[in-house]
Write a protein that holds these residues in place. Structure first.
Motif, short mmCIF file in Angstrom:
data_model
loop_
_atom_site.label_atom_id
_atom_site.label_comp_id
_atom_site.label_asym_id
_atom_site.label_seq_id
_atom_site.Cartn_x
_atom_site.Cartn_y
_atom_site.Cartn_z
N ASP A 95 15.94 20.50 -2.45
CA ASP A 95 15.77 21.59 -1.49
C ASP A 95 16.75 21.49 -0.33
O ASP A 95 16.41 21.79 0.82
CB ASP A 95 14.34 21.65 -0.97
N GLY A 96 17.97 21.04 -0.61
CA GLY A 96 19.00 20.98 0.42
C GLY A 96 19.10 19.64 1.15
O GLY A 96 20.02 19.43 1.92
N TRP A 97 18.15 18.75 0.94
CA TRP A 97 18.18 17.42 1.56
C TRP A 97 19.04 16.48 0.72
O TRP A 97 19.09 16.61 -0.50
CB TRP A 97 16.77 16.84 1.69
N ASP A 98 19.66 15.49 1.36
CA ASP A 98 20.47 14.51 0.64
C ASP A 98 19.63 13.39 0.06
O ASP A 98 20.00 12.80 -0.96
CB ASP A 98 21.54 13.91 1.57
N GLU A 99 18.50 13.07 0.70
CA GLU A 99 17.69 11.94 0.27
C GLU A 99 16.30 12.06 0.87
O GLU A 99 16.11 12.65 1.92
CB GLU A 99 18.34 10.63 0.76
N ALA A 100 15.33 11.48 0.18
CA ALA A 100 13.97 11.32 0.71
C ALA A 100 13.65 9.82 0.65
O ALA A 100 14.18 9.11 -0.21
CB ALA A 100 12.97 12.11 -0.13
N ALA A 101 12.81 9.36 1.56
CA ALA A 101 12.51 7.93 1.57
C ALA A 101 11.19 7.67 2.28
O ALA A 101 10.67 8.53 3.01
CB ALA A 101 13.62 7.15 2.26
N ARG A 102 10.68 6.48 2.04
CA ARG A 102 9.48 6.03 2.73
C ARG A 102 9.63 4.55 3.06
O ARG A 102 10.09 3.77 2.23
CB ARG A 102 8.25 6.24 1.84
N ARG A 118 7.87 8.33 6.70
CA ARG A 118 8.28 9.12 5.54
C ARG A 118 9.34 10.10 6.04
O ARG A 118 9.12 10.79 7.03
CB ARG A 118 7.09 9.88 4.96
N GLY A 119 10.49 10.13 5.36
CA GLY A 119 11.56 10.94 5.91
C GLY A 119 12.40 11.68 4.90
O GLY A 119 12.33 11.45 3.70
N ARG A 120 13.21 12.56 5.47
CA ARG A 120 14.21 13.33 4.74
C ARG A 120 15.52 13.16 5.50
O ARG A 120 15.55 13.15 6.72
CB ARG A 120 13.85 14.82 4.70
N ARG A 121 16.63 13.04 4.71
CA ARG A 121 17.94 12.83 5.32
C ARG A 121 18.88 13.97 4.95
O ARG A 121 18.92 14.42 3.82
CB ARG A 121 18.56 11.52 4.86
N VAL A 154 15.17 22.44 8.31
CA VAL A 154 16.13 22.11 9.35
C VAL A 154 17.26 23.15 9.31
O VAL A 154 17.74 23.48 8.22
CB VAL A 154 16.70 20.70 9.11
N PRO A 155 17.68 23.65 10.46
CA PRO A 155 18.81 24.58 10.46
C PRO A 155 20.00 23.96 9.71
O PRO A 155 20.35 22.80 9.93
CB PRO A 155 19.14 24.76 11.94
N GLY A 156 20.56 24.72 8.78
CA GLY A 156 21.70 24.24 8.01
C GLY A 156 21.32 23.58 6.70
O GLY A 156 22.18 23.28 5.88
N VAL A 157 20.03 23.32 6.48
CA VAL A 157 19.57 22.75 5.21
C VAL A 157 18.99 23.90 4.40
O VAL A 157 17.93 24.42 4.72
CB VAL A 157 18.51 21.64 5.41
N GLU A 158 19.72 24.30 3.39
CA GLU A 158 19.29 25.43 2.56
C GLU A 158 18.90 24.93 1.19
O GLU A 158 19.62 24.15 0.58
CB GLU A 158 20.42 26.46 2.44
#
Length: 174
Positions: A95-102, A118-121, A154-158
């Motif tokens: 969904d436009g994110w480069d990575e997910a992590a916990r 828990r995050g999105r990069r 996030v703005p810019g994450v499409e």
């Protein structure tokens, strides 16, 4: 774009009576589940479940590698945060994110507590949902916690779309 609530409405804690979209000053949006309590403090959103057994804190745009960014995020809301890391899991972005992590942290067994980041990069910046609460409450509220994290925009994450693209034909090689 449908978000009519002002940040000033959440200086004092407020219970939302329906799933509610909220926004950070930089434009990041997310959805809070119905009946959760919400407040905005120190550039972060604080969310508490209806029973107030756990808290989620949304922290926007922490730069650096995963571990450094997770530690910085916790430090920003809890100066002196010093729990040791239990384990780290990473997954491919979508969904436009480069990575997910916990990143899960070690807590004393007797506390029956769950603490994680828990995050999105996107690029070199992380957006975190910091979780701290009763382990049983986390188990019960996991789907609602996922709603918060997966609704981050996030703005810019499409999100990727295949609209207007031709599918490759299936053949023996594919």
């Amino acid at each position: 774009d449908g978000i009519k609530i002002k940040l000033a409405d959440f200086i004092d804690e407020k219970k939302v009576d329906q799933d509610t979209d909220l926004r950070f000053p930089m434009g990041t949006t997310f959805t809070v589940p119905k009946d959760w309590f919400v407040t905005f403090q120190k550039d972060s959103w604080y969310l508490k479940d209806p029973e107030r057994e756990l808290v989620l804190v949304l922290v926007e745009k922490q730069e650096g590698d995963l571990i450094e960014a997770a530690q910085k995020a916790w430090e920003s809301i809890r100066p002196g945060f010093c729990l040791e890391i239990e384990y780290v899991s990473r997954s491919a972005g979508k969904d436009g994110w480069d990575e997910a992590a916990r990143v899960n942290f070690i807590t004393p067994t007797a506390e029956k507590r769950f603490v994680a980041a828990r995050g999105r990069r996107k690029g070199n910046a992380w957006w975190f949902e910091l979780v701290d609460g009763d382990a049983a409450a986390v188990d019960r509220r996991w789907a609602q916690m996922d709603l918060v994290l997966t609704s981050l925009k996030v703005p810019g994450v499409e999100p990727e779309t295949f609209a207007g693209k031709n599918a490759n034909p299936l053949n023996p090689a594919r």
